[in-house]
Design a protein around this motif. Structure first.
Motif, PDB file in Angstrom:
ATOM      1  N   ILE A  45      69.547  47.290  20.909  1.00 47.30           N
ATOM      2  CA  ILE A  45      68.163  47.528  20.299  1.00 47.30           C
ATOM      3  C   ILE A  45      67.153  47.268  21.387  1.00 47.30           C
ATOM      4  O   ILE A  45      66.283  48.110  21.026  1.00 47.30           O
ATOM      5  CB  ILE A  45      68.381  46.680  19.190  1.00 47.30           C
ATOM      6  CG1 ILE A  45      69.390  46.761  18.057  1.00 47.30           C
ATOM      7  CG2 ILE A  45      66.926  46.581  18.663  1.00 47.30           C
ATOM      8  CD1 ILE A  45      69.619  45.950  16.917  1.00 47.30           C
ATOM      9  N   HIS A  46      67.150  46.369  22.027  1.00 45.70           N
ATOM     10  CA  HIS A  46      66.152  46.292  23.232  1.00 45.70           C
ATOM     11  C   HIS A  46      64.586  45.665  22.475  1.00 45.70           C
ATOM     12  O   HIS A  46      63.793  46.265  22.938  1.00 45.70           O
ATOM     13  CB  HIS A  46      65.982  47.480  23.940  1.00 45.70           C
ATOM     14  CG  HIS A  46      67.236  47.991  24.719  1.00 45.70           C
ATOM     15  ND1 HIS A  46      67.823  47.324  25.628  1.00 45.70           N
ATOM     16  CD2 HIS A  46      67.715  49.002  24.567  1.00 45.70           C
ATOM     17  CE1 HIS A  46      68.898  47.818  26.116  1.00 45.70           C
ATOM     18  NE2 HIS A  46      68.982  48.937  25.364  1.00 45.70           N
ATOM     19  N   SER A  47      64.813  44.902  21.495  1.00 46.94           N
ATOM     20  CA  SER A  47      63.594  44.636  20.736  1.00 46.94           C
ATOM     21  C   SER A  47      63.075  43.314  21.699  1.00 46.94           C
ATOM     22  O   SER A  47      63.749  42.837  22.512  1.00 46.94           O
ATOM     23  CB  SER A  47      63.861  44.184  19.292  1.00 46.94           C
ATOM     24  OG  SER A  47      64.506  42.939  19.427  1.00 46.94           O
ATOM     25  N   GLU A  48      61.957  42.914  21.049  1.00 47.52           N
ATOM     26  CA  GLU A  48      61.406  41.752  22.166  1.00 47.52           C
ATOM     27  C   GLU A  48      62.103  40.423  21.845  1.00 47.52           C
ATOM     28  O   GLU A  48      61.989  39.763  22.884  1.00 47.52           O
ATOM     29  CB  GLU A  48      59.681  41.606  21.335  1.00 47.52           C
ATOM     30  CG  GLU A  48      59.194  40.423  22.253  1.00 47.52           C
ATOM     31  CD  GLU A  48      58.785  41.173  23.832  1.00 47.52           C
ATOM     32  OE1 GLU A  48      58.629  40.265  24.389  1.00 47.52           O
ATOM     33  OE2 GLU A  48      58.663  42.218  24.017  1.00 47.52           O
ATOM     34  N   ARG A  49      62.905  40.364  20.643  1.00 45.56           N
ATOM     35  CA  ARG A  49      63.619  39.112  20.796  1.00 45.56           C
ATOM     36  C   ARG A  49      64.956  39.159  21.094  1.00 45.56           C
ATOM     37  O   ARG A  49      65.598  38.349  21.421  1.00 45.56           O
ATOM     38  CB  ARG A  49      63.488  38.436  19.266  1.00 45.56           C
ATOM     39  CG  ARG A  49      64.214  39.624  18.316  1.00 45.56           C
ATOM     40  CD  ARG A  49      64.289  38.898  17.037  1.00 45.56           C
ATOM     41  NE  ARG A  49      65.264  39.387  16.125  1.00 45.56           N
ATOM     42  CZ  ARG A  49      66.066  38.894  15.305  1.00 45.56           C
ATOM     43  NH1 ARG A  49      65.753  37.605  15.096  1.00 45.56           N
ATOM     44  NH2 ARG A  49      66.941  39.568  14.653  1.00 45.56           N
ATOM     45  N   SER A  50      65.357  40.417  21.545  1.00 44.36           N
ATOM     46  CA  SER A  50      66.667  40.594  22.084  1.00 44.36           C
ATOM     47  C   SER A  50      66.903  40.095  23.509  1.00 44.36           C
ATOM     48  O   SER A  50      66.227  39.976  24.070  1.00 44.36           O
ATOM     49  CB  SER A  50      67.065  42.059  22.109  1.00 44.36           C
ATOM     50  OG  SER A  50      66.939  42.714  20.793  1.00 44.36           O
ATOM     51  N   PHE A  51      68.230  39.417  23.525  1.00 42.72           N
ATOM     52  CA  PHE A  51      68.808  39.044  24.707  1.00 42.72           C
ATOM     53  C   PHE A  51      69.491  40.406  25.494  1.00 42.72           C
ATOM     54  O   PHE A  51      69.820  41.211  24.769  1.00 42.72           O
ATOM     55  CB  PHE A  51      69.594  37.881  24.805  1.00 42.72           C
ATOM     56  CG  PHE A  51      68.844  36.646  24.674  1.00 42.72           C
ATOM     57  CD1 PHE A  51      68.816  35.602  25.803  1.00 42.72           C
ATOM     58  CD2 PHE A  51      68.079  36.204  23.436  1.00 42.72           C
ATOM     59  CE1 PHE A  51      68.193  34.640  25.778  1.00 42.72           C
ATOM     60  CE2 PHE A  51      67.337  35.178  23.452  1.00 42.72           C
ATOM     61  CZ  PHE A  51      67.285  34.237  24.531  1.00 42.72           C
ATOM     62  N   ASP A  52      69.530  40.431  26.734  1.00 49.84           N
ATOM     63  CA  ASP A  52      70.209  41.738  27.249  1.00 49.84           C
ATOM     64  C   ASP A  52      71.582  41.820  27.375  1.00 49.84           C
ATOM     65  O   ASP A  52      72.466  42.667  27.193  1.00 49.84           O
ATOM     66  CB  ASP A  52      69.844  41.717  28.727  1.00 49.84           C
ATOM     67  CG  ASP A  52      68.292  41.555  28.999  1.00 49.84           C
ATOM     68  OD1 ASP A  52      67.505  42.673  28.198  1.00 49.84           O
ATOM     69  OD2 ASP A  52      67.657  40.834  29.644  1.00 49.84           O
ATOM     70  N   ILE A  53      72.238  40.427  27.361  1.00 50.87           N
ATOM     71  CA  ILE A  53      73.906  40.629  27.646  1.00 50.87           C
ATOM     72  C   ILE A  53      74.256  39.316  26.790  1.00 50.87           C
ATOM     73  O   ILE A  53      73.768  38.223  26.555  1.00 50.87           O
ATOM     74  CB  ILE A  53      74.141  40.533  28.876  1.00 50.87           C
ATOM     75  CG1 ILE A  53      73.746  41.593  29.874  1.00 50.87           C
ATOM     76  CG2 ILE A  53      75.896  40.221  29.088  1.00 50.87           C
ATOM     77  CD1 ILE A  53      74.193  41.372  31.318  1.00 50.87           C
ATOM     78  N   ALA A  54      75.434  39.663  26.030  1.00 49.35           N
ATOM     79  CA  ALA A  54      76.093  38.553  25.335  1.00 49.35           C
ATOM     80  C   ALA A  54      77.551  38.220  25.935  1.00 49.35           C
ATOM     81  O   ALA A  54      78.059  39.271  26.293  1.00 49.35           O
ATOM     82  CB  ALA A  54      76.473  38.850  23.861  1.00 49.35           C
ATOM     83  N   LEU A  55      77.999  37.184  26.093  1.00 45.38           N
ATOM     84  CA  LEU A  55      79.279  36.780  26.440  1.00 45.38           C
ATOM     85  C   LEU A  55      79.934  35.931  25.397  1.00 45.38           C
ATOM     86  O   LEU A  55      79.383  34.816  25.177  1.00 45.38           O
ATOM     87  CB  LEU A  55      79.197  35.614  27.969  1.00 45.38           C
ATOM     88  CG  LEU A  55      80.391  35.288  28.333  1.00 45.38           C
ATOM     89  CD1 LEU A  55      81.403  36.120  28.848  1.00 45.38           C
ATOM     90  CD2 LEU A  55      80.049  34.128  29.603  1.00 45.38           C
ATOM     91  N   VAL A  56      81.016  36.305  25.132  1.00 41.07           N
ATOM     92  CA  VAL A  56      81.767  35.425  24.159  1.00 41.07           C
ATOM     93  C   VAL A  56      83.156  35.046  24.602  1.00 41.07           C
ATOM     94  O   VAL A  56      83.931  36.101  24.935  1.00 41.07           O
ATOM     95  CB  VAL A  56      81.888  35.911  22.672  1.00 41.07           C
ATOM     96  CG1 VAL A  56      82.777  35.242  21.698  1.00 41.07           C
ATOM     97  CG2 VAL A  56      80.721  36.482  22.317  1.00 41.07           C
ATOM     98  N   THR A  57      83.761  33.929  24.902  1.00 45.64           N
ATOM     99  CA  THR A  57      84.865  33.502  25.274  1.00 45.64           C
ATOM    100  C   THR A  57      85.495  32.350  24.488  1.00 45.64           C
ATOM    101  O   THR A  57      84.660  31.870  23.646  1.00 45.64           O
ATOM    102  CB  THR A  57      84.908  32.899  26.796  1.00 45.64           C
ATOM    103  OG1 THR A  57      84.005  31.842  26.770  1.00 45.64           O
ATOM    104  CG2 THR A  57      84.243  34.069  27.704  1.00 45.64           C
ATOM    105  N   VAL A  58      86.649  32.428  24.361  1.00 48.44           N
ATOM    106  CA  VAL A  58      87.620  31.685  23.562  1.00 48.44           C
ATOM    107  C   VAL A  58      88.699  30.899  24.733  1.00 48.44           C
ATOM    108  O   VAL A  58      89.293  31.469  25.331  1.00 48.44           O
ATOM    109  CB  VAL A  58      88.369  32.101  22.479  1.00 48.44           C
ATOM    110  CG1 VAL A  58      89.165  31.298  21.670  1.00 48.44           C
ATOM    111  CG2 VAL A  58      87.508  32.858  21.427  1.00 48.44           C
ATOM    112  N   VAL A  59      88.655  29.466  24.549  1.00 49.27           N
ATOM    113  CA  VAL A  59      89.652  28.803  25.245  1.00 49.27           C
ATOM    114  C   VAL A  59      90.332  27.759  24.249  1.00 49.27           C
ATOM    115  O   VAL A  59      89.885  27.717  22.972  1.00 49.27           O
ATOM    116  CB  VAL A  59      88.941  27.862  26.322  1.00 49.27           C
ATOM    117  CG1 VAL A  59      88.113  28.640  27.337  1.00 49.27           C
ATOM    118  CG2 VAL A  59      87.809  26.767  25.807  1.00 49.27           C
TER     119      VAL A  59
END
Length: 95
Positions: A45-59
């Motif tokens: 989306i690239h909105s002002e409130r957006s972050f650029d990257i998401a990392l989701v991991t499970v342990v």
């Protein structure tokens, strides 16, 4: 099981820098035994409130989360992230 989610906002939000950082994060897959799953995605989306990257991991456990945090492959990622990030936020919760 523990889900570990991190959002990254980069200093340089160019498509090239985002793609490079996504590749660095994805490079952990198969290299850290404690990671049961890993997802990495770039923001669409690239909105002002957006972050650029998401990392989701499970342990499997808090012990595995600690082992992941100090694994040499993760430390390589941290070195890259520390150079390129403007901001990161994280949450860890039991699933």
């Amino acid at each position: 099981m523990i889900k570990h989610i991190v959002f990254f906002k980069l200093k340089d939000r160019s498509p090239e820098q985002v793609a490079e950082t996504v590749a660095v994060l994805r490079n952990m897959e198969g290299r850290i035994p404690q990671l049961l799953s890993i997802e990495v995605g770039a923001d669409l989306i690239h909105s002002e409130r957006s972050f650029d990257i998401a990392l989701v991991t499970v342990v499997a456990s808090m012990e595995d989360l600690q082992a992941y945090q100090v694994h040499p492959a993760h430390k390589e990622v941290i070195a890259h992230i520390n150079e390129v990030k403007e901001l990161s936020v994280a949450v860890d919760y039991e699933i």
